[in-house]
Design an enzyme around this catalytic site. Structure first.
Site, mmCIF file in Angstrom:
data_model
loop_
_atom_site.group_PDB
_atom_site.id
_atom_site.type_symbol
_atom_site.label_atom_id
_atom_site.label_comp_id
_atom_site.label_asym_id
_atom_site.label_seq_id
_atom_site.Cartn_x
_atom_site.Cartn_y
_atom_site.Cartn_z
ATOM 1 N N ASP A 8 0.868 -1.180 0.000
ATOM 2 C CA ASP A 8 0.000 0.000 0.000
ATOM 3 C C ASP A 8 0.908 1.234 0.000
ATOM 4 O OD1 ASP A 8 0.901 0.357 2.597
ATOM 5 O OD2 ASP A 8 -1.080 0.312 3.533
ATOM 6 N N CYS A 65 3.335 -2.836 4.068
ATOM 7 C CA CYS A 65 2.417 -1.749 4.428
ATOM 8 C C CYS A 65 3.157 -0.943 5.486
ATOM 9 C CB CYS A 65 1.050 -2.280 4.873
ATOM 10 S SG CYS A 65 1.018 -3.218 6.404
ATOM 11 N N THR A 67 3.280 -1.152 8.752
ATOM 12 C CA THR A 67 3.913 -2.009 9.757
ATOM 13 C C THR A 67 4.139 -3.440 9.282
ATOM 14 O OG1 THR A 67 1.709 -2.583 10.520
ATOM 15 C CG2 THR A 67 2.822 -0.756 11.666
ATOM 16 N N HIS A 98 11.156 -23.320 10.063
ATOM 17 C CA HIS A 98 10.090 -23.987 10.816
ATOM 18 C C HIS A 98 8.722 -23.857 10.156
ATOM 19 C CE1 HIS A 98 12.276 -24.087 15.004
ATOM 20 N NE2 HIS A 98 13.049 -24.490 14.015
ATOM 21 N N ASN A 99 8.451 -22.698 9.566
ATOM 22 C CA ASN A 99 7.089 -22.419 9.086
ATOM 23 C C ASN A 99 6.931 -22.564 7.579
ATOM 24 O OD1 ASN A 99 7.659 -19.838 11.337
ATOM 25 N ND2 ASN A 99 6.253 -21.492 11.842
ATOM 26 N N ARG A 132 9.311 -32.671 12.129
ATOM 27 C CA ARG A 132 8.230 -32.327 13.058
ATOM 28 C C ARG A 132 7.488 -31.055 12.618
ATOM 29 N NH1 ARG A 132 12.904 -30.324 15.218
ATOM 30 N NH2 ARG A 132 12.835 -28.343 16.352
ATOM 31 N N HIS A 133 8.195 -30.195 11.890
ATOM 32 C CA HIS A 133 7.562 -28.949 11.439
ATOM 33 C C HIS A 133 6.522 -29.242 10.358
ATOM 34 C CE1 HIS A 133 10.568 -27.072 13.841
ATOM 35 N NE2 HIS A 133 11.535 -27.617 13.132
HETATM 36 C C1 RB5 Z 1 -2.057 2.795 6.342
HETATM 37 O O1 RB5 Z 1 -2.106 4.068 6.883
HETATM 38 C C2 RB5 Z 1 -1.626 1.787 7.406
HETATM 39 O O2 RB5 Z 1 -2.667 1.551 8.282
HETATM 40 C C3 RB5 Z 1 -1.155 0.501 6.747
HETATM 41 O O3 RB5 Z 1 -0.086 0.783 5.909
HETATM 42 C C4 RB5 Z 1 -0.669 -0.600 7.662
HETATM 43 O O4 RB5 Z 1 0.312 -0.141 8.540
HETATM 44 C C5 RB5 Z 1 -1.685 -1.417 8.310
HETATM 45 O O5 RB5 Z 1 -1.390 -2.409 9.010
#
Ligand code: RB5
Length: 150
Positions: A8, A65, A67, A98-99, A132-133
């Site tokens: 995004d 995004c 975070t 592992h994943n 095991r994974h």
């Molecule tokens: C967008 O502002 C923000 O919410 C998005 O990029 C993200 O961090 C959501 O998890």
């Protein structure tokens, strides 16, 4: 190795930086948007990468995004997508060993270019350990195939 990139507006700058660096390292990189930096909704790009993974158009999805949280939550709603939201190398290595994740989500507002690249390289160099994974991943797969409504 074909890598699909999706973001995004909160992740687009980091996405473009990583795409350029990984393309220089020889990976085939495909940009699934967003493209202009305009305000968009991260589930739309999680979906594009998820469908590309399901269709085997790409081997790995890299999602960005602000975070990495929202876009990983959205991606993991698509059966066959195993997306890990990681912000350091140890977790990136575990996500593969592992994943056996097929998708990483990174935070464009929480990570710098060098750390993000190091995280992705660590993941790319790691190998799934099976055993095991595998049994645990089979249980996750079964959860995907379960109808949860009573
Ligand atoms: C967008 O502002 C923000 O919410 C998005 O990029 C993200 O961090 C959501 O998890």
């Amino acid at each position: 190795m074909k890598i699909g990139f999706g973001s995004d507006h909160g992740g687009i700058d980091l996405k473009l930086q990583l795409m350029e660096a990984l393309a220089e390292e020889g990976y085939s990189c495909f940009d699934y948007g967003s493209f202009e930096g305009e305000r968009v909704d991260y589930p739309d790009y999680a979906k594009k990468i998820g469908l590309a993974l399901r269709a085997k158009d790409i081997d790995l999805g890299l999602l960005f995004c602000g975070t990495g949280i929202g876009i990983s939550i959205a991606a993991n709603k698509i059966p066959g997508v195993y997306c890990a939201n990681v912000s350091e190398e140890f977790s990136a290595r575990m996500a593969k060993e592992h994943n056996n994740a097929n998708c990483l989500a990174l935070g464009g507002r929480t990570l710098g270019r060098e750390l993000a690249l190091s995280i992705v390289r660590t993941f790319l160099e790691a190998e799934f350990q099976g055993d095991r994974h595998k049994k645990r991943l089979d249980k996750i797969k079964k959860m995907e195939d379960t109808t949860w409504e009573k």
